[in-house]
Design an enzyme around this catalytic site. Sequence first.
Site, PDB file in Angstrom:
ATOM      1  N   GLU A   1       0.809  -1.227   0.000  1.00 39.49           N
ATOM      2  CA  GLU A   1       0.000   0.000   0.000  1.00 39.49           C
ATOM      3  C   GLU A   1       0.845   1.281   0.000  1.00 39.49           C
ATOM      4  OE1 GLU A   1      -3.785  -0.124   2.371  1.00 39.49           O
ATOM      5  OE2 GLU A   1      -2.953  -2.014   3.033  1.00 39.49           O
TER       6      GLU A   1
ATOM      7  N   LYS B   1     -13.873  -0.040  -4.149  1.00 42.62           N
ATOM      8  CA  LYS B   1     -14.989   0.232  -3.226  1.00 42.62           C
ATOM      9  C   LYS B   1     -16.060   1.062  -3.935  1.00 42.62           C
ATOM     10  CE  LYS B   1     -12.498   0.006   1.190  1.00 42.62           C
ATOM     11  NZ  LYS B   1     -12.055   0.679   2.402  1.00 42.62           N
TER      12      LYS B   1
ATOM     13  N   HIS C   1       7.081 -26.694   5.372  1.00 40.66           N
ATOM     14  CA  HIS C   1       6.330 -27.874   4.936  1.00 40.66           C
ATOM     15  C   HIS C   1       5.757 -27.707   3.531  1.00 40.66           C
ATOM     16  CE1 HIS C   1       6.538 -29.670   8.976  1.00 40.66           C
ATOM     17  NE2 HIS C   1       6.518 -28.399   9.364  1.00 40.66           N
TER      18      HIS C   1
HETATM   19  C1  F6R Z   1      -6.103   1.849   3.735  1.00 41.47           C
HETATM   20  C2  F6R Z   1      -6.108   0.490   4.254  1.00 41.47           C
HETATM   21  C3  F6R Z   1      -7.196  -0.459   3.849  1.00 41.47           C
HETATM   22  C4  F6R Z   1      -8.447  -0.302   4.733  1.00 41.47           C
HETATM   23  C5  F6R Z   1      -9.529  -1.312   4.322  1.00 41.47           C
HETATM   24  C6  F6R Z   1     -10.745  -1.294   5.228  1.00 41.47           C
HETATM   25  O1  F6R Z   1      -5.127   2.605   4.374  1.00 41.47           O
HETATM   26  O2  F6R Z   1      -5.224   0.122   4.954  1.00 41.47           O
HETATM   27  O3  F6R Z   1      -6.678  -1.764   3.938  1.00 41.47           O
HETATM   28  O4  F6R Z   1      -8.109  -0.477   6.078  1.00 41.47           O
HETATM   29  O5  F6R Z   1      -9.937  -1.062   3.009  1.00 41.47           O
HETATM   30  O6  F6R Z   1     -11.230  -0.009   5.427  1.00 41.47           O
HETATM   31  P1  F6R Z   1     -11.552   0.485   6.902  1.00 41.47           P
HETATM   32  O7  F6R Z   1     -10.277   0.355   7.664  1.00 41.47           O
HETATM   33  O8  F6R Z   1     -12.010   1.906   6.758  1.00 41.47           O
HETATM   34  O9  F6R Z   1     -12.636  -0.409   7.417  1.00 41.47           O
END
Ligand code: F6R
Length: 339
Positions: free
Chosen positions: A223, A333, A239
């Site tokens: 990321e 998303k 393993h």
């Molecule tokens: C972004 C990150 C992502 C979010 C994930 C879930 O920095 O690390 O992995 O954590 O998309 O979103 P949240 O944390 O808002 O539930």
Amino acid sequence: MPAWKELLALDRGRMLQALAEFPEQIERALGLACRIPNGLQGFKNAVVLGMGGSAIAGDILARFSTIPVVTVRDYEIPSWVNAETFLIAISYSGETEETLSAFREGIRRTRKAVALTTGGLLAALCEEEEIPWVPVPPGFQPRAAIAFLLFPLLKCFARFGYLRGNPDAVPDALRRLRDSCLPEKNENSAQTLAQTLFEKVPVVYGAGITSPVAYRWKTQINENAKQPAYWAELPELCHNEIVGYELAGKVFSQGMVVFLRTSFDHPRVQKRVEILKGVLSRRGLPFLEVFGEGDSPLEQALWLLYLGDWVSFYLALLNGVDPTPVQPIQELKRRLKEI
Ligand code: F6R
């Protein structure tokens, strides 16, 4: 040596600031534990619901809890969740659909529940259902808010007598690391590690308490540095993964193994690492070892986690990218919301 000072201009999202303040964020986060009411005590196990940068807090909690803790990264909860389960939903944004779905299902089975979030639908659901929630400060990337997502839970578990380790000791243990990783210094160890991993495919290995830390290294490199990275854990990888080294020299020339070590590693794991190093050398896969520092397993694990965050930050700069944005996650998303 890269011109680190100039490269810092890439950090438009101010990840450096979030990283540099980590020990102080932990101190603030420890104070938030009082938002988790003592009345919730008396559970037999705990389930942490979350995804990505929020879920990792559950994995770390699980390694230091003295009662069973399972992290669920899914829409549904395990069938065994019942009234004796402590249900913990973590979502930095409060908008993550998997976490919301599992939490809605979970609170029909147990009223021992809490959420950690900045707000969003998760906070609204808690208000509606009269479930306590810990208000996490806004303005961070979820993965950069790990102090606020993890330490209220560590502290609460310590208060309930369910923790191995003292979370109050962690900020001081990490301040020394922070000071040594800041970019003002001459080339520091995090920068040197980042240079070693530059244009490589890191494969990060942990064991026991460092397993979730190895996973965190992988995801932070993905990321922050926008770079492929993988992870595995000992002793399991002995393993299966070990057999895949046979062709590594041919098909995985950019691979680089990183062993995360602590002085608390199981003696047989220590032996396995020594043998693995020999196998890797023979197969032409380069490796390096990083040792955690600190007086306790908790301190050493978090020391390694924090170091990995720094390494991924400097790797992002070497890659010429801003560490903060995660455009592909947001895009996915957004597209799911449209459906
Ligand atoms: C972004 C990150 C992502 C979010 C994930 C879930 O920095 O690390 O992995 O954590 O998309 O979103 P949240 O944390 O808002 O539930």
